[in-house]
Each structure stands twice: as structure tokens, then as C-alpha cells.
Scaffold this motif. Structure first.
Motif, PDB file in Angstrom:
ATOM      1  N   THR B 249       0.810  -0.715  -0.260  1.00  0.00           N
ATOM      2  CA  THR B 249      -0.084  -0.209  -0.384  1.00  0.00           C
ATOM      3  C   THR B 249       0.484   0.879  -0.464  1.00  0.00           C
ATOM      4  OG1 THR B 249      -1.554  -0.387   1.301  1.00  0.00           O
ATOM      5  CG2 THR B 249      -1.617   1.510   1.592  1.00  0.00           C
ATOM      6  N   SER B 250       1.582   0.970   0.709  1.00  0.00           N
ATOM      7  CA  SER B 250       3.315   2.492   1.264  1.00  0.00           C
ATOM      8  C   SER B 250       3.121   2.616  -0.686  1.00  0.00           C
ATOM      9  CB  SER B 250       4.039   1.800   2.254  1.00  0.00           C
ATOM     10  OG  SER B 250       4.732   3.374   2.488  1.00  0.00           O
ATOM     11  N   LEU B 251       3.800   1.878  -0.851  1.00  0.00           N
ATOM     12  CA  LEU B 251       5.672   2.211  -1.924  1.00  0.00           C
ATOM     13  C   LEU B 251       4.076   2.047  -3.272  1.00  0.00           C
ATOM     14  CD1 LEU B 251       7.240   1.274  -4.868  1.00  0.00           C
ATOM     15  CD2 LEU B 251       7.588   2.010  -2.628  1.00  0.00           C
ATOM     16  N   MET B 252       2.925   1.438  -3.076  1.00  0.00           N
ATOM     17  CA  MET B 252       1.730   1.798  -4.525  1.00  0.00           C
ATOM     18  C   MET B 252       1.264   2.892  -4.523  1.00  0.00           C
ATOM     19  SD  MET B 252      -1.515   0.074  -5.478  1.00  0.00           S
ATOM     20  CE  MET B 252      -0.617  -1.275  -5.655  1.00  0.00           C
ATOM     21  N   THR B 253       1.139   3.610  -3.135  1.00  0.00           N
ATOM     22  CA  THR B 253       0.609   5.067  -2.698  1.00  0.00           C
ATOM     23  C   THR B 253       1.576   6.121  -3.504  1.00  0.00           C
ATOM     24  OG1 THR B 253      -0.462   4.319  -1.108  1.00  0.00           O
ATOM     25  CG2 THR B 253      -0.780   6.689  -1.080  1.00  0.00           C
ATOM     26  N   SER B 254       2.638   6.194  -2.573  1.00  0.00           N
ATOM     27  CA  SER B 254       4.192   6.516  -3.348  1.00  0.00           C
ATOM     28  C   SER B 254       4.351   7.064  -5.077  1.00  0.00           C
ATOM     29  CB  SER B 254       5.524   6.495  -2.978  1.00  0.00           C
ATOM     30  OG  SER B 254       5.731   6.218  -1.124  1.00  0.00           O
ATOM     31  N   CYS B 255       4.173   5.934  -5.533  1.00  0.00           N
ATOM     32  CA  CYS B 255       3.666   6.113  -7.115  1.00  0.00           C
ATOM     33  C   CYS B 255       3.084   6.812  -7.461  1.00  0.00           C
ATOM     34  CB  CYS B 255       3.520   4.511  -7.453  1.00  0.00           C
ATOM     35  SG  CYS B 255       4.952   3.482  -7.373  1.00  0.00           S
ATOM     36  N   PHE B 256       1.103   6.620  -7.827  1.00  0.00           N
ATOM     37  CA  PHE B 256       0.808   7.256  -7.907  1.00  0.00           C
ATOM     38  C   PHE B 256       0.708   8.919  -7.127  1.00  0.00           C
ATOM     39  CE2 PHE B 256      -1.187   3.482  -8.102  1.00  0.00           C
ATOM     40  CZ  PHE B 256      -1.469   3.470  -9.787  1.00  0.00           C
ATOM     41  N   ALA B 257       0.983   8.904  -6.036  1.00  0.00           N
ATOM     42  CA  ALA B 257       1.153  10.236  -5.332  1.00  0.00           C
ATOM     43  C   ALA B 257       2.976  11.511  -6.091  1.00  0.00           C
ATOM     44  CB  ALA B 257       1.636  10.546  -3.462  1.00  0.00           C
ATOM     45  N   TYR B 258       3.099  11.247  -6.340  1.00  0.00           N
ATOM     46  CA  TYR B 258       4.597  11.319  -7.199  1.00  0.00           C
ATOM     47  C   TYR B 258       3.686  11.337  -8.591  1.00  0.00           C
ATOM     48  CZ  TYR B 258       8.388  11.841  -9.748  1.00  0.00           C
ATOM     49  OH  TYR B 258       9.944  12.467 -10.584  1.00  0.00           O
ATOM     50  N   ILE B 259       3.404  10.877  -9.795  1.00  0.00           N
ATOM     51  CA  ILE B 259       2.717  11.067 -10.855  1.00  0.00           C
ATOM     52  C   ILE B 259       1.248  12.275 -10.337  1.00  0.00           C
ATOM     53  CG2 ILE B 259       1.688   9.625 -12.634  1.00  0.00           C
ATOM     54  CD1 ILE B 259       2.615   7.219 -11.664  1.00  0.00           C
ATOM     55  N   ALA B 260       0.765  11.787  -9.541  1.00  0.00           N
ATOM     56  CA  ALA B 260      -0.254  13.036  -9.190  1.00  0.00           C
ATOM     57  C   ALA B 260       0.662  14.265  -8.925  1.00  0.00           C
ATOM     58  CB  ALA B 260      -1.567  13.056  -8.265  1.00  0.00           C
ATOM     59  N   GLN B 261       1.321  15.107  -8.629  1.00  0.00           N
ATOM     60  CA  GLN B 261       2.209  15.700  -8.403  1.00  0.00           C
ATOM     61  C   GLN B 261       3.354  16.534  -9.197  1.00  0.00           C
ATOM     62  OE1 GLN B 261       4.000  14.483  -4.615  1.00  0.00           O
ATOM     63  NE2 GLN B 261       3.260  16.058  -3.346  1.00  0.00           N
ATOM     64  N   ARG B 262       3.217  15.514 -10.469  1.00  0.00           N
ATOM     65  CA  ARG B 262       4.000  15.456 -11.729  1.00  0.00           C
ATOM     66  C   ARG B 262       3.559  15.459 -12.438  1.00  0.00           C
ATOM     67  NH1 ARG B 262       6.116  14.427  -7.198  1.00  0.00           N
ATOM     68  NH2 ARG B 262       8.100  15.498  -5.944  1.00  0.00           N
ATOM     69  N   PRO B 263       3.386  17.411 -13.427  1.00  0.00           N
ATOM     70  CA  PRO B 263       2.299  17.250 -14.397  1.00  0.00           C
ATOM     71  C   PRO B 263       3.146  16.355 -16.047  1.00  0.00           C
ATOM     72  CG  PRO B 263       1.949  19.030 -13.357  1.00  0.00           C
ATOM     73  CD  PRO B 263       3.455  18.369 -12.550  1.00  0.00           C
ATOM     74  N   GLY B 264       2.570  15.525 -16.290  1.00  0.00           N
ATOM     75  CA  GLY B 264       3.455  14.830 -17.631  1.00  0.00           C
ATOM     76  C   GLY B 264       4.174  13.834 -16.908  1.00  0.00           C
ATOM     77  N   ALA B 364       1.813  -3.929 -12.725  1.00  0.00           N
ATOM     78  CA  ALA B 364       0.562  -4.666 -13.285  1.00  0.00           C
ATOM     79  C   ALA B 364      -0.355  -2.726 -12.707  1.00  0.00           C
ATOM     80  CB  ALA B 364      -0.089  -5.105 -12.834  1.00  0.00           C
ATOM     81  N   THR B 365      -0.149  -2.755 -11.665  1.00  0.00           N
ATOM     82  CA  THR B 365      -1.554  -1.852 -11.671  1.00  0.00           C
ATOM     83  C   THR B 365      -1.308  -0.662 -12.454  1.00  0.00           C
ATOM     84  OG1 THR B 365      -1.832  -2.667  -9.353  1.00  0.00           O
ATOM     85  CG2 THR B 365      -2.823  -0.259  -9.928  1.00  0.00           C
ATOM     86  N   LEU B 366       0.137   0.145 -12.136  1.00  0.00           N
ATOM     87  CA  LEU B 366       0.306   0.961 -12.957  1.00  0.00           C
ATOM     88  C   LEU B 366       0.011   1.295 -14.996  1.00  0.00           C
ATOM     89  CD1 LEU B 366       3.890   1.983 -11.843  1.00  0.00           C
ATOM     90  CD2 LEU B 366       1.849   3.747 -11.622  1.00  0.00           C
ATOM     91  N   GLN B 367      -0.135   0.123 -14.908  1.00  0.00           N
ATOM     92  CA  GLN B 367      -0.302  -0.626 -16.321  1.00  0.00           C
ATOM     93  C   GLN B 367      -1.720  -0.415 -16.714  1.00  0.00           C
ATOM     94  OE1 GLN B 367       2.037  -3.573 -16.880  1.00  0.00           O
ATOM     95  NE2 GLN B 367       3.756  -2.537 -18.071  1.00  0.00           N
ATOM     96  N   GLU B 368      -2.122  -0.690 -15.846  1.00  0.00           N
ATOM     97  CA  GLU B 368      -4.029  -0.792 -15.765  1.00  0.00           C
ATOM     98  C   GLU B 368      -5.015   0.851 -15.561  1.00  0.00           C
ATOM     99  OE1 GLU B 368      -5.433  -2.860 -17.348  1.00  0.00           O
ATOM    100  OE2 GLU B 368      -3.509  -4.238 -17.789  1.00  0.00           O
ATOM    101  N   VAL B 369      -4.311   1.105 -14.440  1.00  0.00           N
ATOM    102  CA  VAL B 369      -5.024   2.615 -13.576  1.00  0.00           C
ATOM    103  C   VAL B 369      -4.534   3.870 -14.615  1.00  0.00           C
ATOM    104  CG1 VAL B 369      -5.345   4.013 -11.732  1.00  0.00           C
ATOM    105  CG2 VAL B 369      -5.283   1.280 -11.644  1.00  0.00           C
ATOM    106  N   LEU B 370      -3.564   4.197 -14.745  1.00  0.00           N
ATOM    107  CA  LEU B 370      -2.836   5.197 -15.387  1.00  0.00           C
ATOM    108  C   LEU B 370      -3.563   5.677 -16.967  1.00  0.00           C
ATOM    109  CD1 LEU B 370       0.536   5.613 -14.907  1.00  0.00           C
ATOM    110  CD2 LEU B 370      -0.460   6.769 -13.243  1.00  0.00           C
TER     111      LEU B 370
END
Lengths: 68, 403
Positions: B249-264, B364-370
Motif C-alpha cells: 500500500t505504502s509504495l503504491m501510494t507513493s507511486c501515484f502521489a509522485y505521478i499526481a504531483q508532477r504534470p507530464g 500491473a496496477t500502474l499499467q491498468e490504472v494510469l
């Protein structure tokens, strides 16, 4: 040519070598590197061999350069 | 009378090595724990220091020394996973065992959770991730932790022990009580989890499942040529629960938080799906989660310090992965790092046995969700904060996206 040396006592199955060097490093069924002693003669695979070595968190891989 | 007496420092500790850093409760940890750890690394008077926090223990401040400790179980035992040691909790197998005992219990899991088994988990992850996103996609906003990064590993855990994912929400509740509740809540949650595991084990003895790990351990697992005992099956089950949920949960959240904070970033990852594995590895390094603990098996001298039997050590993966001697500009995310031998999954014989599963879940989660949450961004005005404790992770992730 280069020779791959794997300290099998240090390898703990991160499998990072095979991710960075899929055509050089082979994993056993448990995910541990089983390429100790492998000889790489194809110069095109040199980069993969080095990237795989540099990705190992256990520092278990060394590469020996030899005149072929 | 002096009411603020200095904390006791044992005689064998050199006073020049003493600090007061509290990796569990320091007040700056809720804002940005990684910046705080980086400050400690920069300020460390030596590669091994003694902190007076948490009853007193060693902290190893350099990547190479942490690797050394994790690779030396004959000196650094895994018998306690907490500082100070916790009494009365269920023994975690194989996490709290040392070689050679550890090897017997660990090798059974290696194959079943090895890279060659990941095709199955990859397919299940994609299915579960899409089902979770189906439930929120039209809302165009959510706490992504509630919606995705908490239930995702819980669902996969339920499948691994052979239970229906229908019970995911109920299960998330128990997990919160166990990790965040007071003593009474914790005991009640532990009893519910024990009951659930007992029920599953009884069922799988009679009705073995094809893929789940519990059926495999019951029917094919052998330790010293004998089937695995009921008690040991319970310990395995409890470990999967403790080790496989909040960490992912922690690492997956960090991935999405990083992406959501940086346009592009989202667009780049979607345009170049082959960069996702290196992105995940760099996230594992930059946002490492766990602080493994080791306990000295005897008196010995090590890297300039005198160690006494039963001294405790934090072998932090966070410190290892933010060490500037190993990673240049360590707080910077650089997907193209030439050398990324991070310790996000620990090292030595206790290297996270679920590491391949965790990587599979993340990729797999990043590939499906993004692709399904376009223009993913932090909800305006939201402040991201971290949950205090020895396991690093965000407290919530309020995000919005377009249709």
C-alpha cells in the motif's frame, strides 16, 4: 570475452540481474542467479552483463575481462 | 534536582557516537520523513551511531554497512522485529528465524513466490485493479488509498490464502484495528485474523485450491521431511498479513502521489510503457518503506563500535537508499540511474520473499490504472502527510481526474 562470477552465498534472489540483463543472466526456479562461471563472447551482450552486475543489491556479481 | 537528566547511555558506547534521533516518533516525520532521514544521514558523526530514543539502540547510517549487517545473520539476529522487543505477539515465520532454521521454512516459499510464478499474479492484479477502478471512475475524485492502494494488496492477500475477495472491506477494517488500534482493539483484531486463518486452514485441508499458497503449504510443504504443523501454518499466514499489506500500500501510494504531483509524468509513462519497470525500481529506492531490526547474538567489535549481546540495530532501507555515498543526489528521482542497487526489499537471507509479487502488483496496477484516470492530480488544497511509525507511508491521497 568476459566471465561472470556469482558469489552464490551472497545471492539472495533479488533477480535484478536478470531484469537488467535478460540475455546474460539466468535464474533458477527459486529466482536465484545460476550464471556463475558463464562465458560471454558476444560483445553485443557486454552492456547487459555490466548493467546486471551493477543492479545487484548484494554485490554478489563480478565480471572478469579476458583476452579471447 | 535535575528533572531532565540525560538518558542513560551504556558504558560500552563511545559518547562521540550518541545522538537522540527517534525514527519512530520524530515530529518532522509526518511532514516529509525522507527529508528528515536525509538530514540524519548528513549529520551522522560516524557510520554507526547510538541513539538514546526508544530505550537506546544502534542506527547504521551507510548503505555498505547496512548490506554487511543484513548479510551477517550469525552476528545480527532477526529474532526481534521491533525496538524495543515486543512480548506476546505471534512468531513470524520465517521472518523471525535465523539460518539454518530460517532456510528450511524460507525455501518452501521461494519457488512459489519466485519470478517464474508471476504470470498468474499479474493476471489477477490486472483484474482486481480494474474492478476497483470501475467502482470510482465516474466520480472523478477519490482518496486513492481507500479506492485502490489499500484494498488492492488486501484482495490479493485473500486470494493467496484462498479466501473470496468479497471479504476485502471487512478485512481492511481488521487490518486498521491491528496496525492502528489501542491494545484492546489490537488483541480483538488479532483474534479475528487468527479465527479466519484457522477457518481457512481447516477448509483447505479438505478442499485444496489450485493456486493459493495456503493449500500448497498444507499439502506440499515439508519441513524436516514432515508436513508443516498447524502452529507453523498459522505463523506463515500471519506473516503474509503483516508483511504483504501495508508495505505494498505504502509504495503504491507513493507511486501515484509522485505521478499526481508532477504534470507530464503520467503521459510519459503511458507513452513509454517500457520505462515502467525502471520507474518502479526508482520509486522503491526513493520511497523505501521499512526499517528492519537486528539484535546482536554476542559481544563483538564492528566498524569502529563495541557491540554487546542483545544490542539492537536499525538497518533502515530508507537510510541505505538515501545514502549519498551510494546514490548521487539521493532525493532526486532519476529513472535512468546507471546503478540502482537499492535495498527497498532488504538484503541478505531475509530479502523480502514477496518482492517479485510486490513488483508485479506495482507494475500491473500502474499499467491498468494510469490510462483510466486521465490528468491525475492532487485535489486542490489537499496537504499530503505521512503516518507516524517505523513503516513509512502517506496517510491519505486525495486525487481528482478527468473523464
Amino acid at each position: 570475452m568476459i566471465i561472470i562470477h556469482v558469489d552464490t552465498a551472497k545471492c539472495s534472489g533479488h533477480a535484478r540481474c536478470a531484469m537488467k540483463g535478460p540475455d546474460v543472466y539466468e535464474l533458477d526456479d527459486d529466482g536465484f542467479c545460476c550464471s556463475d562461471g558463464k562465458i560471454v563472447t558476444d560483445e553485443a551482450l557486454r552492456t547487459q552483463a555490466i548493467h546486471g552486475m551493477k543492479a545487484c543489491p548484494e554485490r554478489a556479481i563480478t565480471i572478469e575481462e579476458r583476452e579471447s | 534536582m535535575n528533572l531532565t537528566a540525560a538518558p542513560h547511555v551504556p558504558d560500552h558506547v563511545d559518547p562521540a557516537l550518541v545522538v537522540d534521533w527517534d525514527y519512530q516518533r520524530d515530529e518532522k516525520l509526518s511532514q516529509d520523513p525522507y527529508a528528515r532521514y536525509a538530514e540524519w544521514i548528513a549529520a551522522a558523526p560516524a557510520e554507526v551511531v547510538w541513539t538514546t530514543a526508544n530505550g537506546g539502540h544502534w542506527m547504521i547510517m551507510r548503505n555498505a554497512a547496512i548490506v554487511d549487517a543484513l548479510q551477517s545473520p550469525e552476528l545480527f539476529s532477526s529474532k526481534h522485529t521491533a525496538i524495543p522487543p515486543r512480548a506476546g505477539s505471534i512468531k513470524l515465520i520465517p521472518e523471525e528465524l535465523d539460518p539454518p532454521e530460517h532456510t528450511k521454512y524460507r525455501s518452501i516459499l521461494n519457488r512459489r513466490l519466485g519470478p517464474k510464478m508471476m504470470k498468474f499474479f499479474d493476471a489477477r492484479t490486472r483484474h482486481l485493479a480494474n474492478a476497483l477502478i470501475d467502482a470510482v471512475q465516474t466520480d472523478r475524485e477519490a482518496d486513492l488509498m481507500d479506492a485502490l492502494t489499500i484494498p488492492m494488496p488486501c484482495s490479493l492477500f485473500l486470494e493467496m490464502v484462498g479466501l473470496s475477495t468479497d471479504r476485502t472491506r471487512e478485512f481492511v477494517g481488521w487490518k486498521d484495528e491491528l496496525f492502528k488500534g489501542g491494545d484492546a482493539e489490537r488483541a480483538a483484531a488479532q483474534a479475528k485474523i487468527v479465527g479466519m486463518l484457522e477457518e481457512t486452514i481447516a477448509d483447505k485441508r479438505v478442499n485444496p485450491g489450485e493456486f493459493d499458497l495456503m493449500s500448497f503449504l498444507i499439502h506440499e510443504g515439508r519441513v524436516d521431511d514432515k508436513p508443516i504443523s498447524q502452529e507453523d501454518l498459522m505463523s506463515y499466514g500471519f506473516l503474509f498479513f503483516i508483511a504483504g499489506l501495508d508495505t505494498v500500500t505504502s509504495l503504491m501510494t507513493s507511486c501515484f502521489a509522485y505521478i499526481a504531483q508532477r504534470p507530464g509524468t503520467q503521459e510519459r509513462l503511458l507513452a513509454e510503457p517500457r520505462s515502467i519497470p525502471d520507474f518502479v525500481e526508482e520509486m522503491l529506492r526513493r520511497y523505501s518503506v521499512v526499517n528492519p531490526v537486528r539484535t546482536a547474538t554476542q559481544d563483538f567489535n564492528w566498524r569502529g563500535v563495541r557491540v554487546r549481546k542483545d544490542d539492537q540495530f536499525v538497518c533502515s532501507t530508507v537510510i541505505a537508499d538515501l545514502d549519498p555515498a551510494e546514490f548521487s543526489d539521493p532525493l532526486k528521482v532519476d529513472v535512468e540511474r546507471a546503478e540502482n542497487r537499492h535495498l527497498g526489499f532488504g538484503g541478505g537471507p531475509h530479502r523480502c520473499v514477496g518482492s517479485h509479487l510486490a513488483r508485479t502488483e506495482l507494475m500491473a496496477t500502474l499499467q491498468e490504472v494510469l490510462p483510466r484516470l486521465p490528468n491525475l492530480r492532487i485535489k486542490p488544497g489537499a496537504q499530503l502527510t505521512y503516518t507516524p511509525g517505523s513503516l513509512l507511508g502517506l496517510a491519505s491521497l486525495p486525487v481528482a481526474w478527468d473523464d
